[in-house]
Structures are given as structure tokens and as C-alpha cells.
Design a protein around this motif. Structure first.
Motif, PDB file in Angstrom:
ATOM      1  N   ILE A 138      -7.474   1.173   1.687  1.00 49.49           N
ATOM      2  CA  ILE A 138      -7.086   0.985   3.051  1.00 49.49           C
ATOM      3  C   ILE A 138      -7.671  -0.455   3.788  1.00 49.49           C
ATOM      4  N   ARG A 180       1.569   6.194   6.672  1.00 46.54           N
ATOM      5  CA  ARG A 180       1.696   5.489   5.654  1.00 46.54           C
ATOM      6  C   ARG A 180       3.037   4.512   5.674  1.00 46.54           C
ATOM      7  N   ALA A 238      -3.370   1.997   9.904  1.00 46.78           N
ATOM      8  CA  ALA A 238      -4.213   2.073   9.028  1.00 46.78           C
ATOM      9  C   ALA A 238      -5.543   2.501   9.740  1.00 46.78           C
ATOM     10  N   ILE A 298      -1.674   0.078   0.658  1.00 48.66           N
ATOM     11  CA  ILE A 298      -1.470   1.314   1.224  1.00 48.66           C
ATOM     12  C   ILE A 298      -0.999   2.580   0.622  1.00 48.66           C
ATOM     13  N   SER A 323      -3.435   4.268  -1.635  1.00 48.75           N
ATOM     14  CA  SER A 323      -4.503   4.548  -0.914  1.00 48.75           C
ATOM     15  C   SER A 323      -3.976   6.175  -0.936  1.00 48.75           C
TER      16      SER A 323
END
Length: 416
Positions: free
Chosen positions: A231, A293, A338, A400, A403
Motif C-alpha cells: 500500500i 481496493r 489507500a 494495491i 496488497s
């Protein structure tokens, strides 16, 4: 020390934090369209101009984890007050600047004090539930966006629209005064969110390891928590691109249209306005439908499209304006999503450390951005920094996704 937040003060706390965060960043926004003109006025070359642009974020990078950990240990409120006082001093120094080295010193001090944003994000997370955390992060992000948005036209209006006769004293005076207002607001209106957990949770004193503030450094923290690492990596890429845009847009506008600070300010104001609308309103609607996300992914793609539009705009004001609006929408979608994903990686009492580490990534990006953008502008032309920024931003979508993958979760579990 062990901590818990006072649930009954959540709504008024967030309102006060909104105003404090907005004012805190406003002083930075005031100077965004002015620094290239200030450097030129005092005879700074490209290298020193780049250093002035990057020094703020370099010092913010170094300070963010420090402020975050101090806020875990001593509370959010004293950290916010101390850093606001330091920010006020930096603007006073800037007001008396008569050479580029004093400008550089003032920006370094201001950047160190701006590391307090990690405490502000930690405060928002303190007074939120898991269900409302993205909304709270979006609110702080919107406050930062509003401060940035309002600061840009204020700086442009106070300095004038003539590159050769821009006034830099009044923007510094206004920024110092607003820092004092924010300091008073924290003192009298913002209750502490980080109170002792022993006083609120029976038996919490027996769980020191779970809730004690983290003593792990930022690099070790990222290694322990791969989700946070990905992230933060995505935020690093997106914010590097933003740093390139902010560092070179005034130079681009000056070379293309001989635009002064006021024109540049209102162009950036439009992009910031879109970002604020996204963070302050649309995120609340989109997160429940898309999730954090997917919204972060959409923000990355929109930002890439905006940068490409500016990069190929040439002398077309319409294409450049549309590109800036896309950049604003992309950042408005990505930033709170985020931030919320990062805050979910905190364990017990280390939220300030986690958000400080995340904030360090964005600060590092703002250091890198000018050092990429300004030299590219000088060597390869006015449009090259924006094309490069688009290429830098695109991989953030993959980070992203990574993650949130199951493989990353398994890796984190096995490492803990």
C-alpha cells in the motif's frame, strides 16, 4: 502506555480535526504556485530550485514517523500543537527571506513540522469504527485537499499575476496567522483521542504487548507487514507523480503561456476542487459499492489518464484543463482509499507508527518528484515530466491488488 479513544467525543472531534487539518495544509498550498517564482526572483538556478521544492517533503519524510510515534506515546493533541507552533515560525522566517538560502531554511522547517499529518490521520482512526474508517480518512483527506485548494488561489491572489513583480510577504503573513488560529483551535476545541486504556478497559494492563506503542522502525514495520509495504509502495508511486506535476506545472505554464502565479494558482485550484469533492462526498457513496481496493484502482487509472492529457496538450488549454480535472478526480479517489487500507494494518497501540510510516512514503515521493520533474523539464522539454509521471503511476494499481491478495495475507501470517 496503553490507550483507547473516547467514543462520546467522536463527532465534535472529527469536525475540529477537519478544520485543523485544513488550516495546517493551507500554508503549504499558499506557496505551491509561488516557489518557482521566488527561486527565480532570488537568482536560484535549476538545482537550487529543485532543492527548495524537494526540501519540504524531505523533512516531512524524516519527521512523519517521529511525530507518529510521539503521538502514540504522548497523545495526538500535544504533537499537533507543537508542530503548528513550529509551522508558524517557518512562515515568519519566510516572510523575512531575501535570498534563496533563507527560503530553503524556512521550507525545511515547515516540512519537518508538516510531519504531524501522521498524528492527524491517527487521530481520525482513533475516533472511528472499522465501518467508518474510510469515511473518516476521506474526511481528513478532504480537509487536506480543501486547505491545499484554498491555499493555492490565496497565494496567487496575494502575490499578483506578474512573474516579475510577485509579492511574497503577504502569503507568508497569512500562512503564519492561520497556523496560530489552528493552534488555538487544538488548544481549546480538540479533545485528546488517545487516552489511557487502563482507565477504560478492565484488565488491559495485563496486555501491554498487544496495545503498547510500536518501537519498531519504519523499514522493519514494512518488512513485518507486507500489506502495508504494498500500500505504501502504491502511495509512493502516485504521490511521486503528483510531486512531478506540482513541481513543473508552473514552469510549464510559464513557458507555454507566460502565465503568472495567479493563473497557475487557479488552474491548480480546479484540480484540487475536484479532489475535495471526491474525498468529501463521493467517496462515502462509492466505497460501500466498490470497496476501497477497487476505488483505489479507479483512482490510479484516472490519474494516469489525466497526466497523459496534460502531457500531450501542447498549447491546448482545453486538453490541459481536462487533464488536471482527471488528475484531481483520480487523487480524490485514491488517497482516502489507500489511507484507509493502510490504517487497517495497525495492531493495538501502533496506529500512529503505521500512519507515520505510510505518511513517510508520500513524503519521500514529494522529495523524488521535483528531482525527476525539474531536470526532465530542462533537458527534454515541457511535456516530458507529465508523460514520465503517467508511467510511474500505472504500476500502483498492481501494488494495491497485491496488497489485498491471499498470498500476501499468508506471507504476513507466517512472518508474524
Amino acid at each position: 502506555m496503553l490507550w483507547a479513544h473516547p467514543m462520546n467525543t467522536r463527532a465534535p472531534s472529527l469536525k475540529s480535526l477537519f478544520v485543523v487539518s485544513m488550516i495546517d495544509v493551507l500554508g503549504f498550498g499558499v506557496l505551491i504556485p509561488l516557489v518557482p517564482y521566488m527561486a527565480r526572483e532570488y537568482g536560484a538556478g535549476p538545482a537550487l530550485t529543485t532543492a527548495i521544492l524537494g526540501s519540504y517533503s524531505l523533512c516531512q519524510l524524516l519527521a512523519a514517523p517521529v511525530w507518529g510515534r510521539l503521538s502514540d506515546r504522548y497523545g495526538r493533541r500535544p504533537i499537533l500543537m507543537s508542530s503548528l507552533a513550529g509551522a508558524c515560525l517557518s512562515y515568519v522566517i519566510l516572510g523575512f527571506a531575501d535570498n534563496p538560502w533563507i527560503v530553503l531554511a524556512s521550507r525545511m522547517l515547515a516540512g519537518f513540522m508538516a510531519g504531524n499529518l501522521s498524528a492527524a490521520f491517527a487521530y481520525a482512526s482513533d475516533v472511528s469504527t472499522p465501518q467508518t474508517r474510510a469515511r473518516s480518512m476521506g474526511m481528513v483527506g478532504a480537509a487536506i485537499g480543501i486547505g491545499f485548494m484554498l491555499g493555492i488561489p490565496i497565494g496567487g491572489i496575494l502575490s499578483g499575476d506578474h512573474a516579475q513583480s510577485a509579492n511574497f510577504l503577504w502569503p507568508a503573513v497569512v500562512s503564519a496567522s492561520l497556523s496560530l488560529v489552528a493552534l488555538a483551535l487544538v488548544k481549546f476545541r480538540l479533545p485528546e483521542s488517545h487516552v489511557k486504556r487502563e482507565a477504560a478497559v478492565p484488565g488491559a494492563a495485563d496486555r501491554t504487548d498487544e496495545f503498547a506503542p510500536s518501537r519498531v522502525g519504519p523499514i522493519a514495520l514494512l518488512r513485518q507487514r507486507p500489506r502495508l509495504m504494498f500500500i505504501a509502495g502504491a502511495a509512493l508511486l502516485v504521490t511521486t507523480a503528483q510531486g512531478i506535476l506540482e513541481a513543473t506545472f508552473a514552469l510549464w505554464a510559464l513557458s507555454r503561456f507566460n502565465a503568472g502565479p495567479r493563473t497557475v494558482a487557479f488552474a491548480l485550484f480546479g484540480a484540487a476542487l475536484v479532489a475535495v469533492v471526491m474525498q468529501g462526498g463521493l467517496v462515502r457513496v462509492l466505497v460501500p459499492r466498490l470497496g476501497e481496493r477497487r476505488l483505489a484502482h479507479a483512482g490510479v487509472l484516472c490519474y494516469v489518464a489525466g497526466l497523459l492529457l496534460v502531457g500531450v496538450a501542447g498549447n491546448s488549454l482545453t486538453a490541459a484543463a481536462l487533464g488536471l480535472l482527471c488528475c484531481g478526480a483520480g487523487m480524490g479517489a485514491f488517497s482516502p482509499s489507500a489511507s484507509a487500507l493502510a490504517s487497517r494494518q495497525s495492531h493495538g497501540g501502533d496506529r500512529g507508527a503505521v500512519m507515520g510510516t505510510y505518511q513517510s512514503a508520500t513524503s519521500l515521493a514529494r522529495v523524488i518528484g521535483p528531482f525527476i520533474g525539474v531536470p526532465m523539464f530542462e533537458l527534454w522539454g515541457a511535456n516530458s515530466p507529465f508523460i514520465a509521471a503517467a508511467c510511474i503511476t500505472a504500476p500502483a494499481a498492481l501494488l494495491i491488488w497485491r496488497s489485498q491478495s491471499r498470498g500476501t495475507a499468508d506471507m504476513e501470517s507466517s512472518g508474524s
